[in-house]
Design an enzyme around this catalytic site. Structure first.
Site, short mmCIF file in Angstrom:
data_model
loop_
_atom_site.label_atom_id
_atom_site.label_comp_id
_atom_site.label_asym_id
_atom_site.label_seq_id
_atom_site.Cartn_x
_atom_site.Cartn_y
_atom_site.Cartn_z
N HIS A 110 10.28 -25.94 1.46
CA HIS A 110 9.72 -27.13 0.82
C HIS A 110 8.60 -26.75 -0.15
O HIS A 110 7.79 -27.59 -0.52
CB HIS A 110 9.21 -28.10 1.89
CG HIS A 110 10.30 -28.52 2.83
ND1 HIS A 110 10.99 -29.71 2.70
CD2 HIS A 110 10.88 -27.87 3.88
CE1 HIS A 110 11.91 -29.79 3.64
NE2 HIS A 110 11.87 -28.69 4.38
N LYS B 139 -13.77 0.13 -4.88
CA LYS B 139 -14.85 0.61 -3.99
C LYS B 139 -15.90 1.39 -4.79
O LYS B 139 -17.08 1.32 -4.50
CB LYS B 139 -14.28 1.49 -2.87
CG LYS B 139 -13.52 0.68 -1.83
CD LYS B 139 -13.07 1.54 -0.67
CE LYS B 139 -12.14 0.77 0.25
NZ LYS B 139 -11.45 1.61 1.21
N GLU C 255 0.83 -1.22 0.00
CA GLU C 255 0.00 0.00 0.00
C GLU C 255 0.85 1.26 0.00
O GLU C 255 0.46 2.28 -0.54
CB GLU C 255 -0.94 0.01 1.21
CG GLU C 255 -2.17 -0.85 1.01
CD GLU C 255 -3.29 -0.58 2.02
OE1 GLU C 255 -3.06 0.13 3.02
OE2 GLU C 255 -4.39 -1.10 1.81
#
Ligand code: PA5
Length: 492
Positions: A365, A479, A336
């Site tokens: 792994h 948004k 951000e």
């Protein structure tokens, strides 16, 4: 006091930044750092100015007005500061008021209103806190998180679980009711994820009175009157106590504010030591000499690694299960703060380094194959703990199994460290950049040092990249689409 030796900054506390596998021939060189000296000097000036005035060139709030940046004030508990002796005292009182009274806390929040809280919980409580006895928890409540997603199944499971706990308590005659404190954290006070799940849980638990007794605490922007957030207004209406997400402290920097410290208070985490660690780091990072200033050096080396050598992915890889949430917190901080379309002059730059969560040894792994043989586009940032509070010697329980017998008598912490060192060595043998933050122990003080150093480092890097590290205009795009769609859906 810090001391530079062998490409390592070591602070008086023992915290160190070992950058030997990121700096030198075939890596970021001293000449690269020298070539950046003008920008580094400007960055230093900007950070010093920000620290003393709260002003950051070009930084605007969401509504387009100049906004201060005040996170560097948070480690200093001083009368008149965002954290003051009375405000810290009130937090501690809140924590005490839960002890031996409240059975469970549910913390609602997302992004900056969750990630730091989860770090404090994991480091202090570990995985099995909620299975421990009241005595083992020193009287502090169990703690659950919600609102960090809009997930109906997990939310229903959590409500069911709380109900089962309540029935168990009452059946055992320990009390007539089970007390739950809902802590709702939202700076804007209306975030869909946080508020929707809060309303679902609030309603579900309230219907179970008197078996369940609930109380609510709100943490939100303290503005009153017309500017009051929805949550603030609701708290006033309902008589809920409130704590503040202070003006000038963005979500991703709020772990040192009442946002993070509320969770600290709920579990008995050492607030004083945490802020003292952050403060000590802030003081060290006031050193203008880059080789004595871990935040500035970290920013410069990673900026150069990305811009000059194409290493624009950062794998944050602590060797400790309970630090995985630090990597998750860091993802938000880096993404951000620095993932920006334009620079401060409005020119398109598409800056940003992509953060990746990894944990050692687990991801050796899984991801290591790619780190070792994939594109040379990464810096792997390790975190090492030197002294473990709990350790175990691997016993020689199967002496006839030669391979297992061979590793017996080693401590688990030694095995972990050899694995990390081997990973770092294998990477650098192939010119794959990496570095290590070393914490002498996993405690509140060193955690404060680490997190604060990372926060300050993105402030430096924002200056080097000439982007605003304190806004997040990109998250408004979805948004703007989501809001009307939600309204339309409701109308149907
Ligand atoms: O860093 C940020 O600003 C965001 O991640 C916010 O913390 C997140 O969106 C939650 O916002 P709020 O605290 O307003 O509910």
């Amino acid at each position: 006091m810090s001391n530079q030796k062998d490409s390592c900054i070591t602070l008086a506390s023992g915290f160190s930044f070992d950058y030997g596998n990121l700096y030198g021939a075939g890596k970021v060189t001293a000449d690269d750092v020298k070539a950046l000296s003008e920008r580094l000097a400007a960055a230093e000036e900007a950070v010093v100015y920000m620290r003393s005035t709260g002003e950051v060139r070009g930084h605007l709030s969401k509504d387009g007005t100049p906004e201060k940046v005040l996170f560097t004030q948070l480690p200093y508990v001083v009368e008149g500061n965002l954290n003051s002796p009375p405000s810290i005292g009130r937090l501690k009182e809140f924590g005490k008021s839960l002890q031996n009274r409240v059975d469970a806390v549910v913390s609602f929040g997302i992004g900056g209103s969750y990630l730091g809280n989860k770090v404090l919980f994991d480091v202090h409580c570990g995985e099995f806190w909620n299975s421990k006895s009241l005595k083992e928890r020193n009287g502090y409540p169990k703690l659950y998180f919600n609102g960090n997603n809009i997930d109906a199944r997990r939310t229903a499971d959590m409500v069911e679980h709380l109900l089962a706990e309540a029935r168990l308590k009452v059946v055992h005659g320990q009390s007539d009711s089970y007390k739950v404190t809902l802590v709702v954290i939202s700076k804007s006070g209306g975030t869909l994820d946080t508020m929707s799940t809060f309303m679902v849980v609030y309603d579900a638990l309230k219907r179970q009175a008197p078996l369940l007794e609930i109380e609510v605490v709100a943490v939100t922007d303290p503005a009153e009157g017309e500017k009051a957030t929805l949550l603030k207004k609701l708290a006033a209406e309902q008589g809920w106590p409130t704590f503040s997400v202070p003006d000038g402290v963005g979500g991703r920097f709020s772990i040192f504010s009442e946002v993070g410290l509320v969770t600290a208070a709920c579990i008995g985490f050492d607030i004083d030591a945490f802020l003292a660690g952050a403060q000590a780091m802030d003081k060290v990072c006031q050193n203008a000499d880059i080789y004595q200033n871990p935040a500035k050096l970290n920013a410069a080396l990673k900026f150069i690694a990305a811009e000059k050598y194409g290493r624009d992915i950062e794998v944050f890889m602590p060797y400790a299960d309970y630090l995985k949430s630090v990597a998750e917190w860091y993802v938000q901080l880096l993404a951000e703060s620095l993932g920006k379309r334009t620079d401060r002059e409005g020119k398109e730059v598409f800056y940003g380094r992509t953060p990746i969560v990894a944990v050692g040894t687990t991801d050796m792994h899984a991801q290591t194959q790619q780190h070792q043989d994939g594109k040379k586009d990464k810096v792997v940032q390790f975190v090492k703990i030197v002294e473990w509070e709990q350790d175990a010697i691997i016993p020689d329980v199967f002496p006839k199994a030669a391979k297992l017998s061979e590793i017996s008598s080693l401590r688990l912490s030694q095995a972990l460290d050899v694995a990390r060192e081997a990973n770092a060595q294998a990477l650098i043998n192939d010119e794959r950049f990496n570095a290590t933050f070393v914490l002498p122990r996993l405690n509140a003080y060193h955690l404060g040092e680490l997190l604060y150093m990372l926060a300050l480092s993105v402030a430096y890097e924002g200056e080097l990249a000439n982007v605003d590290a304190f806004d997040q205009p990109g998250v408004e795009a979805y948004k703007r689409i989501m809001g009307p769609r939600l309204t339309a859906m409701k109308a149907k």
